[in-house]
Motif scaffolding. Structure first.
Motif, PDB file in Angstrom:
ATOM      1  N   ALA A  73      -4.565 -13.199   3.732  1.00 51.60           N
ATOM      2  CA  ALA A  73      -4.507 -11.898   3.066  1.00 51.60           C
ATOM      3  C   ALA A  73      -4.823 -11.985   1.578  1.00 51.60           C
ATOM      4  CB  ALA A  73      -3.134 -11.267   3.277  1.00 51.60           C
ATOM      5  N   GLY A  74      -4.356 -13.013   0.903  1.00 51.83           N
ATOM      6  CA  GLY A  74      -4.567 -13.118  -0.549  1.00 51.83           C
ATOM      7  C   GLY A  74      -6.029 -13.045  -0.944  1.00 51.83           C
ATOM      8  N   PRO A  75      -6.867 -13.904  -0.371  1.00 52.48           N
ATOM      9  CA  PRO A  75      -8.286 -13.831  -0.718  1.00 52.48           C
ATOM     10  C   PRO A  75      -8.923 -12.475  -0.376  1.00 52.48           C
ATOM     11  CG  PRO A  75      -7.807 -15.915   0.366  1.00 52.48           C
ATOM     12  CD  PRO A  75      -6.569 -15.071   0.467  1.00 52.48           C
ATOM     13  N   VAL A  76      -8.524 -11.884   0.742  1.00 51.93           N
ATOM     14  CA  VAL A  76      -9.091 -10.591   1.125  1.00 51.93           C
ATOM     15  C   VAL A  76      -8.647  -9.518   0.131  1.00 51.93           C
ATOM     16  CG1 VAL A  76      -9.038  -8.779   2.901  1.00 51.93           C
ATOM     17  CG2 VAL A  76      -9.419 -11.167   3.554  1.00 51.93           C
ATOM     18  N   LEU A  77      -7.378  -9.530  -0.252  1.00 49.20           N
ATOM     19  CA  LEU A  77      -6.903  -8.566  -1.247  1.00 49.20           C
ATOM     20  C   LEU A  77      -7.608  -8.750  -2.585  1.00 49.20           C
ATOM     21  CD1 LEU A  77      -3.108  -8.493  -0.389  1.00 49.20           C
ATOM     22  CD2 LEU A  77      -4.689  -6.539  -0.303  1.00 49.20           C
ATOM     23  N   ALA A  78      -8.049  -9.983  -2.864  1.00 55.23           N
ATOM     24  CA  ALA A  78      -8.772 -10.273  -4.110  1.00 55.23           C
ATOM     25  C   ALA A  78     -10.260  -9.937  -4.002  1.00 55.23           C
ATOM     26  CB  ALA A  78      -8.586 -11.736  -4.479  1.00 55.23           C
ATOM     27  N   GLY A  79     -10.715  -9.503  -2.836  1.00 55.06           N
ATOM     28  CA  GLY A  79     -12.092  -9.063  -2.703  1.00 55.06           C
ATOM     29  C   GLY A  79     -12.966  -9.857  -1.760  1.00 55.06           C
ATOM     30  N   ALA A  80     -12.472 -10.955  -1.213  1.00 51.64           N
ATOM     31  CA  ALA A  80     -13.270 -11.752  -0.275  1.00 51.64           C
ATOM     32  C   ALA A  80     -13.473 -10.984   1.034  1.00 51.64           C
ATOM     33  CB  ALA A  80     -12.584 -13.082   0.006  1.00 51.64           C
ATOM     34  N   SER A  81     -14.526 -11.322   1.752  1.00 47.44           N
ATOM     35  CA  SER A  81     -14.792 -10.750   3.091  1.00 47.44           C
ATOM     36  C   SER A  81     -14.705  -9.228   3.112  1.00 47.44           C
ATOM     37  CB  SER A  81     -13.832 -11.346   4.120  1.00 47.44           C
ATOM     38  OG  SER A  81     -13.991 -12.729   4.196  1.00 47.44           O
ATOM     39  N   ASP A  82     -15.385  -8.590   2.218  1.00 42.19           N
ATOM     40  CA  ASP A  82     -15.414  -7.124   2.105  1.00 42.19           C
ATOM     41  C   ASP A  82     -14.139  -6.526   1.523  1.00 42.19           C
ATOM     42  OD1 ASP A  82     -18.008  -6.974   3.094  1.00 42.19           O
ATOM     43  OD2 ASP A  82     -17.357  -6.562   5.144  1.00 42.19           O
ATOM     44  N   GLY A  83     -13.202  -7.352   1.103  1.00 40.77           N
ATOM     45  CA  GLY A  83     -12.019  -6.862   0.418  1.00 40.77           C
ATOM     46  C   GLY A  83     -11.034  -6.116   1.288  1.00 40.77           C
ATOM     47  N   PRO A  84     -10.069  -5.441   0.633  1.00 38.70           N
ATOM     48  CA  PRO A  84      -8.970  -4.802   1.362  1.00 38.70           C
ATOM     49  C   PRO A  84      -9.375  -3.588   2.192  1.00 38.70           C
ATOM     50  CG  PRO A  84      -8.764  -4.409  -0.990  1.00 38.70           C
ATOM     51  CD  PRO A  84      -9.894  -5.377  -0.811  1.00 38.70           C
ATOM     52  N   ARG A  85     -10.584  -3.114   2.057  1.00 31.38           N
ATOM     53  CA  ARG A  85     -11.066  -2.021   2.916  1.00 31.38           C
ATOM     54  C   ARG A  85     -12.056  -2.547   3.952  1.00 31.38           C
ATOM     55  NH1 ARG A  85      -9.290   2.698   0.841  1.00 31.38           N
ATOM     56  NH2 ARG A  85      -8.964   2.801  -1.385  1.00 31.38           N
ATOM     57  N   GLY A  86     -12.148  -3.860   4.065  1.00 31.47           N
ATOM     58  CA  GLY A  86     -13.162  -4.479   4.903  1.00 31.47           C
ATOM     59  C   GLY A  86     -12.745  -4.703   6.341  1.00 31.47           C
ATOM     60  N   TYR A  87     -13.632  -5.372   7.037  1.00 29.51           N
ATOM     61  CA  TYR A  87     -13.477  -5.567   8.478  1.00 29.51           C
ATOM     62  C   TYR A  87     -12.281  -6.425   8.845  1.00 29.51           C
ATOM     63  CZ  TYR A  87     -15.704 -10.151   7.905  1.00 29.51           C
ATOM     64  OH  TYR A  87     -16.000 -11.428   7.519  1.00 29.51           O
ATOM     65  N   TRP A  88     -11.914  -7.404   8.007  1.00 30.57           N
ATOM     66  CA  TRP A  88     -10.768  -8.233   8.378  1.00 30.57           C
ATOM     67  C   TRP A  88      -9.499  -7.406   8.439  1.00 30.57           C
ATOM     68  CZ3 TRP A  88     -10.880 -12.124  11.214  1.00 30.57           C
ATOM     69  CH2 TRP A  88     -11.834 -13.134  11.089  1.00 30.57           C
ATOM     70  N   VAL A  89      -9.306  -6.545   7.475  1.00 29.00           N
ATOM     71  CA  VAL A  89      -8.090  -5.731   7.455  1.00 29.00           C
ATOM     72  C   VAL A  89      -8.055  -4.802   8.666  1.00 29.00           C
ATOM     73  CG1 VAL A  89      -6.793  -4.013   6.140  1.00 29.00           C
ATOM     74  CG2 VAL A  89      -7.832  -5.960   4.964  1.00 29.00           C
ATOM     75  N   ARG A  90      -9.190  -4.200   9.005  1.00 26.66           N
ATOM     76  CA  ARG A  90      -9.229  -3.351  10.207  1.00 26.66           C
ATOM     77  C   ARG A  90      -8.966  -4.176  11.458  1.00 26.66           C
ATOM     78  NH1 ARG A  90     -13.920  -1.931   7.574  1.00 26.66           N
ATOM     79  NH2 ARG A  90     -15.263  -2.589   9.303  1.00 26.66           N
ATOM     80  N   THR A  91      -9.537  -5.371  11.521  1.00 25.44           N
ATOM     81  CA  THR A  91      -9.327  -6.246  12.680  1.00 25.44           C
ATOM     82  C   THR A  91      -7.866  -6.654  12.779  1.00 25.44           C
ATOM     83  OG1 THR A  91     -11.610  -7.019  12.507  1.00 25.44           O
ATOM     84  CG2 THR A  91     -10.085  -8.389  13.792  1.00 25.44           C
ATOM     85  N   TRP A  92      -7.260  -7.004  11.647  1.00 21.42           N
ATOM     86  CA  TRP A  92      -5.838  -7.385  11.660  1.00 21.42           C
ATOM     87  C   TRP A  92      -4.955  -6.215  12.083  1.00 21.42           C
ATOM     88  CZ3 TRP A  92      -6.183  -9.736   6.110  1.00 21.42           C
ATOM     89  CH2 TRP A  92      -6.845 -10.968   6.166  1.00 21.42           C
ATOM     90  N   ALA A  93      -5.277  -5.007  11.614  1.00 22.32           N
ATOM     91  CA  ALA A  93      -4.478  -3.830  11.990  1.00 22.32           C
ATOM     92  C   ALA A  93      -4.579  -3.599  13.504  1.00 22.32           C
ATOM     93  CB  ALA A  93      -4.945  -2.598  11.224  1.00 22.32           C
ATOM     94  N   LEU A  94      -5.774  -3.780  14.046  1.00 23.36           N
ATOM     95  CA  LEU A  94      -5.934  -3.663  15.497  1.00 23.36           C
ATOM     96  C   LEU A  94      -5.155  -4.758  16.221  1.00 23.36           C
ATOM     97  CD1 LEU A  94      -9.706  -2.769  15.503  1.00 23.36           C
ATOM     98  CD2 LEU A  94      -7.899  -1.354  16.522  1.00 23.36           C
ATOM     99  N   ARG A  95      -5.262  -5.996  15.738  1.00 27.86           N
ATOM    100  CA  ARG A  95      -4.542  -7.110  16.371  1.00 27.86           C
ATOM    101  C   ARG A  95      -3.040  -6.827  16.403  1.00 27.86           C
ATOM    102  NH1 ARG A  95      -4.924 -12.759  13.477  1.00 27.86           N
ATOM    103  NH2 ARG A  95      -3.705 -11.587  11.957  1.00 27.86           N
ATOM    104  N   ALA A  96      -2.519  -6.221  15.351  1.00 23.32           N
ATOM    105  CA  ALA A  96      -1.086  -5.910  15.299  1.00 23.32           C
ATOM    106  C   ALA A  96      -0.671  -5.030  16.467  1.00 23.32           C
ATOM    107  CB  ALA A  96      -0.748  -5.226  13.975  1.00 23.32           C
ATOM    108  N   LEU A  97      -1.601  -4.210  16.955  1.00 25.47           N
ATOM    109  CA  LEU A  97      -1.288  -3.311  18.067  1.00 25.47           C
ATOM    110  C   LEU A  97      -1.152  -4.042  19.396  1.00 25.47           C
ATOM    111  CD1 LEU A  97      -3.530  -0.304  17.008  1.00 25.47           C
ATOM    112  CD2 LEU A  97      -1.066  -0.617  16.639  1.00 25.47           C
ATOM    113  N   LEU A  98      -1.489  -5.317  19.417  1.00 25.03           N
ATOM    114  CA  LEU A  98      -1.174  -6.133  20.592  1.00 25.03           C
ATOM    115  C   LEU A  98       0.326  -6.431  20.650  1.00 25.03           C
ATOM    116  CD1 LEU A  98      -4.075  -8.745  20.467  1.00 25.03           C
ATOM    117  CD2 LEU A  98      -3.795  -6.894  22.138  1.00 25.03           C
TER     118      LEU A  98
END
Length: 141
Positions: free
Chosen positions: A49-74
């Motif tokens: 999360a730290g690197p993504v929040l800092a802007g890596a991998s499309d940042g906090p509005r990017g695909y990783w965050v959406r993917t993680w939010a979906l994974r949480a629904l498992l």
């Protein structure tokens, strides 16, 4: 809980603190409007999360965050999440589409649009998305 723990454990701890409906609602907020919820992103992404929040991998509005939010629904679910998961099958990034198929395989009950969305994913450009859709459709309905 330590960020190194598994997503299942981090999510269970968050659900224990705030309740399943509230937690799922926060995940849906990320999927719906891209709201930046740094605390939730840290729960969802753990050490990544730290690197993504800092802007890596499309940042906090990017695909990783959406993917993680979906994974949480498992691990945490409300039937109210199903339309958002069906909508995520049309996400611009393959990782989110793949995870949406996995969540539908595990959680979809009403099939309100789920089967049609999964059928469409059978023709997705990415092989992992197609495979996830095949597995989802092979699940007993």
């Amino acid at each position: 809980m330590a960020q190194e723990s598994t997503p299942r454990r981090r999510i269970a701890a968050a659900v224990s603190r705030e309740g399943e409906e509230a937690f799922v609602g926060r995940c849906l907020s990320i999927l719906g409007d891209g709201e930046i919820d740094a605390e939730l992103i840290e729960v969802l992404g753990g050490n990544s999360a730290g690197p993504v929040l800092a802007g890596a991998s499309d940042g906090p509005r990017g695909y990783w965050v959406r993917t993680w939010a979906l994974r949480a629904l498992l691990y945490a679910w409300s039937a109210s999440a199903e339309p958002a998961v069906v909508a995520a099958t049309a996400d611009t990034h393959w990782r989110a589409r793949e995870m949406a198929a996995k969540v539908l395989a595990a959680r979809a009950t009403s099939r309100c649009g789920a089967e049609a969305a999964l059928d469409r994913l059978l023709r997705d450009e990415h092989p992992r998305v197609r495979a996830a859709a095949r597995r989802a459709l092979d699940q007993p309905g």
